[in-house]
Design an enzyme around this catalytic site. Structure first.
Site, mmCIF file in Angstrom:
data_model
loop_
_atom_site.group_PDB
_atom_site.id
_atom_site.type_symbol
_atom_site.label_atom_id
_atom_site.label_comp_id
_atom_site.label_asym_id
_atom_site.label_seq_id
_atom_site.Cartn_x
_atom_site.Cartn_y
_atom_site.Cartn_z
ATOM 1 N N GLU A 1 0.871 -1.166 0.000
ATOM 2 C CA GLU A 1 0.000 0.000 0.000
ATOM 3 C C GLU A 1 0.915 1.225 0.000
ATOM 4 O O GLU A 1 1.827 1.315 0.834
ATOM 5 C CB GLU A 1 -0.889 0.009 1.249
ATOM 6 N N ARG B 1 5.389 -12.924 9.618
ATOM 7 C CA ARG B 1 5.992 -11.613 9.375
ATOM 8 C C ARG B 1 7.333 -11.537 10.092
ATOM 9 O O ARG B 1 7.583 -12.272 11.040
ATOM 10 C CB ARG B 1 5.207 -10.421 9.922
ATOM 11 N N LYS C 1 3.953 0.928 9.857
ATOM 12 C CA LYS C 1 4.117 2.140 9.031
ATOM 13 C C LYS C 1 3.474 3.347 9.693
ATOM 14 O O LYS C 1 3.960 4.466 9.564
ATOM 15 C CB LYS C 1 3.497 1.919 7.648
#
Ligand code: ATP
Ligand code: MG
Length: 570
Positions: A47, A278, A288
């Site tokens: 994104e 992850r 983020k």
């Protein structure tokens, strides 16, 4: 969570041939069974709402790596479905960072390319009675969700007639309905044990203009309604993501199957979603949203601050793409969440730079050393090996003179314990030059040492027979006259706690390490560095690996410490 650090000592490059990770094994199996016409197609789907971080590198190595290995393709797809947080600055940065890591996409796509098709799909679902407009608040909708063991409650809008839903869906996109006033929900099953099936929201209203489509749209698809469909439109065969999406997979499949009924022309196959753990690193925050906050509040100098876990930050810090890829390869891919010791990442860059970085001399905290029996005005050019690990890198020359700088901590007037560096009466070697012996010091009124005096033995120049004389310490040095002033930035971990994401603090900024940046203004570097280019990497002998910061100019050299020579945290 346990911290995985047991592999620090092994050495990354010397790792034995590993067995295939489970994702690769699945891809191989699909190929063996002739699935997807023997195609392998993956995508990396960021994104564009921030810069890529080291966690993304793990996903990138997987997505691009699998495609490379199995003669497939990997595309870059920007998952740009939330215009309020996204920006072209991020699109450009993401492309740069992927290429820097050493990967190339075949095509670039944007989820926004599919807004029209997704809209049509939503309309088709409404017409089939499989979607409805809900005018309740987000809180009310959440309250009706139930729990994993308790069924949810139907929305009062659940049986709205199709015509009304179609009209309201148009209205949602008209720009006249306020954000949050209504959403489109898929009508699936409010009692399904998988909560994601309980009439998930698939469209919401956002008025912020989109960085690519401007004001064309006001109704935007949610992640679950965009991701699988985008994969299907593009022909992705293996949609690899992180474990938190595992519970979304049945819904992913459900939407793709409905879509296949409506758009059979896009292929009779279904992309296979697979999930891996992850990357979480000690002393590091990877969200983020939090990284953005650090940037916006000026707590770091930008997304590329060398303390940031972003690829831009790591690059500026002096990390190499090879080191990052080796690190990712070493930690591997599993189905279990873990916290990886950041020392492993540091080890990876140390190992790569040991093999590739040119050795130079720099004194970070200088004190003057005067060789009283060395002729005034005389200069000798000493031969310095550029890299003992790689003879092909050759040698360079470093100027030796009567007045030198050495590291303040390399001298002790009254040493305690075993001190093999410079102290009165003890011989030490000056690297690439002579053996010297301290004869005295000069102090200021406050007792601080201003100058150290020593005598050299002319028979002990490097290469002479006498140079083999046993001395216990070797010091680095630069010539006062020939060296250049430099600023040196010493970095430490950005957070002072091991697992900042797990800390139960109201304000994560309290967890920042106040000493994460120490600036040394008085450093001196050998003249060889006069023409060093931004980002060029070196080993400052006996200290660590450093690179030239992007702030560096000919008049003011600036260096970043990438990593110390040894892991002294242990
Ligand atoms: P963040 O939570 O930091 O905002 P994100 O998951 O929202 O990250 P995306 O841009 O959506 O970021 O991520 C793109 C891809 O990178 C996804 O496939 C995601 O699973 C993967 N990814 C993100 N963070 C990590 C991580 N820490 N480790 C491995 N893969 C990651
Ligand atoms: Mg995401």
């Amino acid at each position: 969570m346990t911290i995985e650090n047991s592999i620090v000592e092994e050495g990354l490059a010397s790792a034995p041939e590993k067995s295939l990770n489970f994702i690769e094994a699945n891809v191989k199996e699909d190929l063996a069974e002739g699935k997807n016409d023997n195609r392998v197609q993956t995508r990396f789907p960021p994104e564009p709402n921030g810069y890529l971080h080291i966690g993304h590198a793990k996903a990138i190595c997987m997505d691009f790596g699998i495609a490379q290995k199995y003669d497939g393709v990997c595309n870059l797809r920007f998952d740009d479905t939330n215009p309020s947080k996204e920006d072209v600055e991020y699109v450009d940065a993401i492309k740069e960072d992927i290429q820097w890591l050493g990967f190339n996409w075949k095509d670039i796509y944007f989820a926004s390319d599919y807004f029209q098709k997704l809209w049509e799909f939503a309309v088709a679902l409404i017409k089939e009675g499989k979607a409805y407009i809900d005018e309740q608040s987000a809180e009310d909708i959440a309250k009706q969700k139930g729990t994993p063991t308790q069924a949810g409650t139907d929305s009062p809008y659940r049986s709205r007639p199709v015509e009304e839903n179609l009209k309201l869906f148009e209205a949602m996109n008209s720009g006249e309905i306020p954000e949050g006033a209504m959403v489109l929900r898929a009508k699936i099953d409010m009692a399904n044990p998988n909560m994601h099936f309980r009439d998930p929201i698939i469209y919401r209203i956002i008025h912020h203009p989109h960085h690519r489509t401007g004001k064309t749209w006001h109704a935007y698809p949610m992640y679950d309604f965009a991701h699988g469909q985008s994969d299907y439109f593009e022909g992705v065969t293996h949609s690899i993501c992180t474990l938190e999406f595992e519970v979304h997979r049945p819904l992913y499949d459900w939407f793709v199957d409905r879509l296949k009924d409506i758009r059979p022309e896009d292929g009779n196959y279904r992309p296979r979603q697979m999930e891996f753990n992850r990357l979480n690193l000690t002393y590091t925050m990877m969200s983020k949203r939090k990284l953005l906050q650090l940037v916006q509040e000026g707590l770091v100098s930008g997304w590329d601050d060398p303390r940031m876990p972003t690829l831009a930050g790591l690059r500026r810090r002096g990390y190499t793409p090879t080191a990052i890829r080796n690190f990712v390869d070493k930690i591997g891919y599993t189905k279990f969440e873990a916290l990886i010791d950041v020392a492993l990442l540091e080890h990876a860059v140390r190992e790569d730079l040991n093999a590739t970085a040119k050795r130079v001399s720099a004194v970070i905290d200088p004190v003057k050393l005067i060789i009283t029996n060395y002729p005034e005005g005389k200069t000798e050019l000493m031969e310095a090996v550029n890299n003992p690990e790689d003879e092909s890198m050759g040698t360079h020359q470093i100027a030796f003179a009567r007045e030198l700088y050495i590291e303040r901590e390399d001298f002790m007037e009254n040493p305690v314990g075993k001190f093999f560096r410079m102290t009165p009466g003890q011989e030490v070697r000056l690297k690439n030059a002579y053996i010297v012996k301290c004869t005295g010091v000069k102090k200021d009124a406050g007792g601080n040492i201003e100058e150290i005096y020593a005598e050299y033995d002319p028979e002990t120049k490097s290469g002479m027979p006498e140079s083999n004389r046993k001395v216990k310490g070797t010091l680095h040095w630069v010539s006062v006259e020939h060296s250049l002033p430099a600023e040196v930035r010493l970095y430490d971990r950005l957070f002072s706690v091991e697992n900042p994401a797990a800390e139960d603090t109201a304000d994560f900024r309290e967890l920042l390490n106040p000493d994460s940046l120490i600036i040394k203004q008085e450093a001196r570097v050998e003249a060889e560095l006069a023409n060093a280019k931004p980002l060029e990497r070196f080993q400052f002998q006996r200290i660590g690996y450093f690179n030239v910061d992007t702030d560096s100019t000919k008049d003011k050299l600036v260096f970043n410490r990438t990593v110390s020579l040894k892991d002294n945290k242990k």
